[in-house]
Design a protein around this motif. Structure first.
Motif, PDB file in Angstrom:
ATOM      1  N   LEU A 481      47.535  46.836  42.898  1.00 44.27           N
ATOM      2  CA  LEU A 481      46.225  47.095  42.292  1.00 44.27           C
ATOM      3  C   LEU A 481      46.364  47.322  40.781  1.00 44.27           C
ATOM      4  CD1 LEU A 481      44.551  49.331  45.040  1.00 44.27           C
ATOM      5  CD2 LEU A 481      44.017  46.943  44.477  1.00 44.27           C
ATOM      6  N   THR A 482      47.461  47.957  40.362  1.00 43.97           N
ATOM      7  CA  THR A 482      47.684  48.153  38.919  1.00 43.97           C
ATOM      8  C   THR A 482      47.852  46.810  38.217  1.00 43.97           C
ATOM      9  OG1 THR A 482      48.678  50.325  39.235  1.00 43.97           O
ATOM     10  CG2 THR A 482      49.276  49.164  37.216  1.00 43.97           C
ATOM     11  N   LEU A 483      48.618  45.928  38.826  1.00 41.81           N
ATOM     12  CA  LEU A 483      48.847  44.612  38.214  1.00 41.81           C
ATOM     13  C   LEU A 483      47.545  43.825  38.124  1.00 41.81           C
ATOM     14  CD1 LEU A 483      52.207  43.757  40.022  1.00 41.81           C
ATOM     15  CD2 LEU A 483      51.926  44.440  37.623  1.00 41.81           C
ATOM     16  N   LEU A 484      46.720  43.934  39.160  1.00 39.36           N
ATOM     17  CA  LEU A 484      45.433  43.231  39.135  1.00 39.36           C
ATOM     18  C   LEU A 484      44.520  43.858  38.085  1.00 39.36           C
ATOM     19  CD1 LEU A 484      44.788  42.659  42.963  1.00 39.36           C
ATOM     20  CD2 LEU A 484      45.892  41.134  41.317  1.00 39.36           C
ATOM     21  N   HIS A 485      44.528  45.191  38.020  1.00 40.93           N
ATOM     22  CA  HIS A 485      43.718  45.865  36.999  1.00 40.93           C
ATOM     23  C   HIS A 485      44.090  45.375  35.602  1.00 40.93           C
ATOM     24  CE1 HIS A 485      42.699  48.888  34.017  1.00 40.93           C
ATOM     25  NE2 HIS A 485      43.986  49.078  33.843  1.00 40.93           N
ATOM     26  N   LEU A 486      45.392  45.120  35.389  1.00 43.26           N
ATOM     27  CA  LEU A 486      45.845  44.654  34.074  1.00 43.26           C
ATOM     28  C   LEU A 486      45.518  43.176  33.848  1.00 43.26           C
ATOM     29  CD1 LEU A 486      49.300  46.471  33.949  1.00 43.26           C
ATOM     30  CD2 LEU A 486      47.340  46.923  32.459  1.00 43.26           C
ATOM     31  N   GLY A 487      44.949  42.553  34.849  1.00 45.79           N
ATOM     32  CA  GLY A 487      44.557  41.150  34.703  1.00 45.79           C
ATOM     33  C   GLY A 487      45.727  40.184  34.866  1.00 45.79           C
ATOM     34  N   ILE A 488      46.825  40.651  35.486  1.00 43.13           N
ATOM     35  CA  ILE A 488      47.990  39.778  35.653  1.00 43.13           C
ATOM     36  C   ILE A 488      47.719  38.774  36.768  1.00 43.13           C
ATOM     37  CG2 ILE A 488      50.453  39.721  36.266  1.00 43.13           C
ATOM     38  CD1 ILE A 488      50.679  42.332  34.630  1.00 43.13           C
ATOM     39  N   LYS A 489      47.864  37.517  36.410  1.00 40.63           N
ATOM     40  CA  LYS A 489      47.506  36.442  37.351  1.00 40.63           C
ATOM     41  C   LYS A 489      48.735  35.719  37.880  1.00 40.63           C
ATOM     42  CE  LYS A 489      42.907  35.789  35.772  1.00 40.63           C
ATOM     43  NZ  LYS A 489      41.988  35.177  34.858  1.00 40.63           N
ATOM     44  N   GLY A 490      48.516  34.996  38.965  1.00 41.02           N
ATOM     45  CA  GLY A 490      49.570  34.116  39.484  1.00 41.02           C
ATOM     46  C   GLY A 490      50.698  34.847  40.199  1.00 41.02           C
ATOM     47  N   ILE A 491      50.428  36.016  40.760  1.00 36.15           N
ATOM     48  CA  ILE A 491      51.465  36.760  41.481  1.00 36.15           C
ATOM     49  C   ILE A 491      51.752  36.076  42.819  1.00 36.15           C
ATOM     50  CG2 ILE A 491      51.966  38.955  42.663  1.00 36.15           C
ATOM     51  CD1 ILE A 491      50.175  40.338  40.557  1.00 36.15           C
TER      52      ILE A 491
END
Ligand code: FSO
Ligand code: SF4
Length: 530
Positions: A481-491
């Motif tokens: 959820l933290t990574l998504l909050h930061l807008g990190i894409k393509g995980i």
């Protein structure tokens, strides 16, 4: 029972029979639901009585962290302990209501959540499981004397929202992202707690052979417990070995200075029943992941903090806030250890390397940036997360083995044990494979990614960086959820997708965040590098 919070959930759908795949029995699962419902009641009471609650806040906050942590996968299997926790939550709720002169909110029925409309259930589960993971990190920071009021307040706020029967996706999706946002602050807090207390991790070789003589194996994530144990074993002729997520402890200057912190025994949590079976030594569990102990070593298992198992000796906190690990030390002396040097894992004699936290990696940022500019480094991979028992997890080893020679592989958490025995060589004077630490050190990986993006004058998503994450339990949920909050894409996410992600929520994750379920290493690498 109904539980679908972890990756190994039955049939990738939910554990519903007499016991979960993790060994949690139906009555225990029900008590964990009851505890969660009591915490929601407490949170709503706090929300309704803000001014009265302020005076009692730290005690309430600590109890919420403890209560949520006890419901994380592989932590608390002990019904008595869960009942005690429920009683403490009820007492705290009554205390707050009385101080504020308000009504205590009733317990929340978790069945309402499990039976809610599919997408509401999915989003509320994301929020609840994210809060559980975050509470575990907040608990570790608290053990070192670090608290962040905003983090604590959000634990209450998020819990209280679960009882909101009207909340739809328009409220719950942003709330899930908020869990990610607050968890970033929580991981930052824990990073500060760890580094200010124990120093900046430095690259360290960790022995994997056990020396003759009495020893203790310590597992889990709690560095504070490890420090107490090292102090109490000093001069007693008892060595200490880490297991699983405790491996990165060797890199902290204030921990590595203890000469009797000798090395690491074994690998990741799911191998414990095999690795602990024949040890002439006790094992101390400071956090997850505890598996129901096999008969061969059940009488050598000690738990502490939020961890509990019926019949296992528990080291509690004493009046002064300290812990007495005397019984563990006595047991180690009694058992005596090995008489000859002994290696538990097959690749005897080899060492693990750890300690590439953000402090070290950013310390050589110029070298890294030059290597990228000169074309020596073409790509960065962060391959990390939790390990687990599913066969599909070999993906992560195969993936790392197939990464191109001009790429760097950063790793963290217990998923690294799938491949941290590999020698990937060096690149521009740096090892190609760098262990950044525990799962909470995902904060460090984020810091490195943001710093690289700043240096190159681009966004994190424009970097030649791909995140390939393995998940197992709820700490991985809050990190995602933290990574998504930061807008990190393509995980890339695997080995399977969470059972609690509904098709509509998955659709959002794929559409807005370009989340990919892992396929095969060959296919994924071709897509990433193509
Ligand atoms: Fe692993 Fe267990 Fe650290 Fe988890 S030991 S699985 S994400 O608890 O916390 O990585
Ligand atoms: Fe099943 Fe995981 Fe829940 Fe255990 S924690 S009961 S394995 S879903």
């Amino acid at each position: 029972m109904f539980c679908f919070q972890c990756e190994q959930t039955a049939g990738c759908a939910g554990c519903t029979s007499a016991a979960g795949v993790c060994g949690k029995k139906a009555p225990t699962a029900r008590l964990q639901d009851e505890l969660t419902g009591a915490l929601v009641g407490l949170a709503r009471t706090v929300r309704a009585s803000e001014s009265g609650a302020a005076a009692v806040r730290p005690a309430t906050d600590d109890l919420v962290m403890e209560g949520l942590f006890a419901t994380v996968t592989n932590v608390d299997f002990d019904d008595e302990e869960l009942r005690r926790l429920i009683g403490r939550v009820h007492a705290e709720r009554a205390r707050i209501a009385e101080a504020a002169g308000t009504e205590a909110a009733p317990d929340y029925e978790l069945d309402e959540l499990w039976n809610a409309q599919e997408d509401v259930r999915s989003l509320k589960s994301l929020v609840l499981f994210g809060l559980r993971g975050m509470a575990a990190y907040a608990y570790h920071a608290m053990a070192l004397g670090y608290r962040d009021e905003a983090v604590s307040a959000f634990l209450h706020e998020g819990l209280a929202s679960l009882a909101d029967a009207e909340a739809g996706a328009d409220v719950l999706l942003p709330l899930a992202m908020k869990v990610g946002e607050v968890n970033l602050a929580c991981m930052e807090l824990l990073d500060r707690a760890n580094t200010e207390t124990f120093g900046t991790p430095e690259p360290t070789q960790v022995a994997r052979t056990v020396e003759p003589g009495p020893f203790i194996v310590v597992s889990g994530h709690d560095l504070h417990d490890l420090k107490l144990l090292l102090d109490q074993t000093a001069g007693r002729g008892v060595n200490v070995y880490t297991h699983g997520e405790m491996l990165p402890a060797h890199a902290y200057p204030e921990l590595k200075r203890y000469p009797h912190l000798k090395g690491n025994l074994g690998t990741a949590w799911q191998n414990q029943r095999k690795e602990f079976a024949d040890l002439p030594a006790p094992v101390l569990f400071t956090t997850n992941c505890l598996m129901p102990p096999a008969k061969s070593y059940a009488d050598r298992v000690f738990t502490t903090g939020p961890v509990a198992y019926p019949g296992a000796a528990h080291i509690g906190m004493n009046e002064g806030g300290g812990k007495d690990f005397g019984p563990v030390i006595e047991r180690a002396l009694e058992l005596g250890g090995f008489s000859e040097p002994h290696a538990v894992a097959a690749d005897e004699g080899s060492e693990f390397t750890t300690g590439f936290g953000h402090g070290t990696v950013l310390g050589v940022a110029d070298t890294v940036v030059d290597a990228v500019k000169q074309g020596a480094i073409s790509h960065f991979f962060l391959v990390g997360g939790c390990d687990g028992a599913r066969a599909g997890r070999n993906y992560f080893r195969d993936f790392v083995q197939q990464t191109p020679e001009d790429s760097v592989v950063l790793t963290l958490a217990c998923g690294k044990f799938r491949f941290n025995d590999l020698d990937l060589g060096t690149i521009g004077g740096l090892p190609r494979l760098m262990d950044m630490g525990q799962c909470n050190d995902a904060y460090g990986a984020i810091k490195v990614a943001v710093a690289l993006a700043e240096t190159f004058g681009c966004g994190v998503n424009d970097l030649p960086l791909t995140l390939v994450l393995s998940w197992y339990e709820q700490k991985a949920v809050c990190i995602l959820l933290t990574l998504l909050h930061l807008g990190i894409k393509g995980i890339y996410l695997g080995p399977t997708l969470p059972a609690f992600v509904s098709p509509a929520v998955l659709d959002v994750l794929v559409r807005e965040f370009d989340v990919h379920p892992v396929s095969t290493p060959e296919q994924d690498l071709a897509a990433i590098l193509g």
